[in-house]
Write an enzyme that holds these catalytic residues in place. Structure first.
Site: not given
Length: 299
Positions: A15, A94, A133
């Protein structure tokens, strides 16, 4: 590893970094697959301008891969029908609080049933490969990825990338590639490692896993994809050229400030150059600073 057709070196989604310009640059320097910055499935339902920018793909991204994040299977199904790419990647790793607090990203490690439902929802509307992921687990020291991997594999995922840290670690501490290796040996689908992969260990990791996903190391050593030495002046000027192709002047200048920290970190005279670029407000001021640096230090 059929989903990637011989692809071994992948640029990780980051990001704020892996925009269309940097992804194109990475491919030019040897990356075989790139992944977009993560795109909100909720944002796609609103068709926002910022989301459209994140979804732009360059002509060299073949195959192309878009990463989605969220936590509602129906939102993912909607998004999968809307995005135009070759591979859909789903972020389940994340660790940032603003993502996790909404049940997205690494929060899905706490709910592997929903993780499986998300993949199943995407596969119900597309026959494109779906990858995931994730991380070793959410809590420090507690490896739970095997359950999530099993769920998403049963739902139709083609591969899972595992960052060898726990969500609570974020990006601190050492990546545990041995733990990722154990997950690989017990998985019915390919496992791709991520985290602390550098020029020094890249070939070994690729031999062990068949592919590797490189993130932060690519910012300071983009030549690791092909093993070449990179001239920082040529790299920075090409990056500026790509940035101006896809973005406005303000974005380009701000990106230069951010990336040049990595490009010139260990380069003689780099600190002075970064100081000049940090004070720049136009692209010309940035390129003039690079020219002065080039003439002074012989690059």
């Amino acid at each position: 590893m059929a989903v990637f057709d011989g692809i071994t070196k992948i640029l990780a989604p980051m990001a704020g970094y892996t925009d269309i310009a940097f992804r194109t640059l990475a491919i030019e320097y040897g990356a075989q697959l790139t992944v977009t910055e993560m795109v909100s499935t909720r944002g796609l339902t609103h068709d926002g301008a910022a989301t459209k920018i994140l979804l732009r793909l360059s002509e060299v991204e073949k195959p192309s891969c878009v990463q989605l994040f969220g936590s509602e299977p129906d939102d993912f199904a909607f998004a999968a029908k809307k995005v135009e790419c070759d591979i859909i990647d789903i972020n389940m790793g994340c660790p940032m609080p603003k993502i996790v607090k909404n049940g997205d990203g690494a929060a899905l490690m706490k709910n592997p049933v929903t993780a499986g439902e998300i993949v199943r929802a995407v596969k119900s509307v597309t026959d494109r490969p779906v990858t995931v992921k994730t991380r070793l687990g959410y809590e420090n020291g507690k490896i739970t990825a095997h359950e999530l991997i099993s769920r998403v594999a049963d739902a139709g995922a083609s591969a899972v990338t595992v960052h060898g840290r726990f969500a609570e670690q974020r990006y601190e501490g050492k990546c545990d590639l041995d733990a990722v290796k154990k997950l690989k040996h017990n998985s019915s689908i390919p496992i791709i490692p991520s985290g602390d992969i550098t020029r020094e260990n890249l070939d070994e990791v690729v031999r062990e896993f068949g592919a590797a996903m490189i993130g932060r190391a690519a910012l300071s050593d983009i030549g690791l994809f092909s093993g070449v030495a990179v001239n920082p002046v040529e790299l920075s000027l090409r990056h500026i050229e790509l940035l101006t192709k896809y973005f406005d002047e303000r974005y380009t200048v701000n990106a230069a400030k951010k990336f040049f920290v990595h490009y010139f970190k260990s380069v003689r005279g780099g600190k002075a150059l970064r100081g000049e670029v940090n004070n720049a407000s136009t692209v010309k001021e940035v390129t003039d600073a690079i020219d002065r640096f080039k003439n002074s230090y012989g690059f």
